[in-house]
Design a protein around this motif. Structure first.
Motif, PDB file in Angstrom:
ATOM      1  N   GLY A 110       0.836  -1.192   0.000  1.00 64.28           N
ATOM      2  CA  GLY A 110       0.000   0.000   0.000  1.00 64.28           C
ATOM      3  C   GLY A 110       0.869   1.238   0.000  1.00 64.28           C
ATOM      4  O   GLY A 110       2.065   1.162  -0.302  1.00 64.28           O
ATOM      5  N   PRO A 111       0.293   2.389   0.358  1.00 63.29           N
ATOM      6  CA  PRO A 111       1.084   3.625   0.362  1.00 63.29           C
ATOM      7  C   PRO A 111       2.298   3.485   1.299  1.00 63.29           C
ATOM      8  O   PRO A 111       2.196   2.928   2.389  1.00 63.29           O
ATOM      9  CB  PRO A 111       0.109   4.676   0.883  1.00 63.29           C
ATOM     10  CG  PRO A 111      -1.243   4.115   0.592  1.00 63.29           C
ATOM     11  CD  PRO A 111      -1.103   2.629   0.730  1.00 63.29           C
ATOM     12  N   ILE A 112       3.423   4.006   0.866  1.00 63.22           N
ATOM     13  CA  ILE A 112       4.675   3.906   1.606  1.00 63.22           C
ATOM     14  C   ILE A 112       4.988   5.270   2.221  1.00 63.22           C
ATOM     15  O   ILE A 112       5.041   6.278   1.507  1.00 63.22           O
ATOM     16  CB  ILE A 112       5.835   3.469   0.677  1.00 63.22           C
ATOM     17  CG1 ILE A 112       5.463   2.213  -0.111  1.00 63.22           C
ATOM     18  CG2 ILE A 112       7.128   3.282   1.465  1.00 63.22           C
ATOM     19  CD1 ILE A 112       5.126   1.007   0.724  1.00 63.22           C
ATOM     20  N   SER A 113       5.216   5.280   3.513  1.00 69.55           N
ATOM     21  CA  SER A 113       5.501   6.554   4.191  1.00 69.55           C
ATOM     22  C   SER A 113       6.944   6.982   3.958  1.00 69.55           C
ATOM     23  O   SER A 113       7.840   6.147   3.761  1.00 69.55           O
ATOM     24  CB  SER A 113       5.241   6.432   5.696  1.00 69.55           C
ATOM     25  OG  SER A 113       6.267   5.676   6.316  1.00 69.55           O
ATOM     26  N   LEU A 114       7.156   8.273   3.997  1.00 69.04           N
ATOM     27  CA  LEU A 114       8.508   8.794   3.850  1.00 69.04           C
ATOM     28  C   LEU A 114       9.389   8.356   5.014  1.00 69.04           C
ATOM     29  O   LEU A 114      10.591   8.144   4.837  1.00 69.04           O
ATOM     30  CB  LEU A 114       8.493  10.316   3.730  1.00 69.04           C
ATOM     31  CG  LEU A 114       7.845  10.884   2.473  1.00 69.04           C
ATOM     32  CD1 LEU A 114       7.979  12.402   2.439  1.00 69.04           C
ATOM     33  CD2 LEU A 114       8.433  10.273   1.219  1.00 69.04           C
TER      34      LEU A 114
END
Length: 153
Positions: free
Chosen positions: A24-28
């Motif tokens: 899913g979305p990958i955090s910085l």
């Protein structure tokens, strides 16, 4: 001639996103931890990548970044260009005023080299990098290292 830190970080971060796309979305923060990169610098880079349409973002818990298109459609040259970088072997930045406002003796040689580098990087997609054994090996090592570090927190 060298690729700047911004270009290198952008390619590394985009490859990290491609490698972890199934999550899913990958955090910085996750990218910064895995790759040993500065989070504030990644924020600047991802702002440019988002404006260029290479990534999409989502906010809130579980938010982060994802590629806006299939990794087969994103070349290393696309990523480098999106952050305003390029590889230019000329002394004059390609403007042709390298010797007192005139073209120098070797300008065309270095301009041709720059074009060849761009063509080379245009043929390398994020998908082709994700499939490489050396890349997968490093990614596994990073993931295991982060799991171990998380358990000790």
């Amino acid at each position: 001639m060298r690729l700047t830190t911004k270009g290198r970080y952008a390619v590394t971060a985009m490859l990290d996103v491609a490698l972890h796309a199934a999550e899913g979305p990958i955090s910085l923060a996750d990218i910064a931890d895995r790759q040993g990169l500065s989070r504030p610098y990644l924020e600047q880079i991802f702002g440019r990548l988002k404006r260029a349409g290479l990534v999409e973002s989502s906010r809130g818990p579980g938010g982060g970044y994802r590629l806006s298109t299939d990794p087969e459609n994103l070349s290393v040259a696309d990523v480098i260009g999106a952050v305003g970088e390029g590889v230019d072997a000329t002394r004059c930045g390609g403007s042709g005023d390298c010797q007192d406002g005139e073209v120098c003796l070797t300008h065309e040689l270095w301009a041709d080299l720059s074009m060849q580098i761009h063509l080379f990087l245009s043929r390398i997609t994020l998908a082709s990098l994700v499939c490489r054994g050396d890349v997968l090996s490093v990614a596994r090592r990073q993931d295991i290292g982060n799991l171990i570090a998380a358990r000790h927190v």
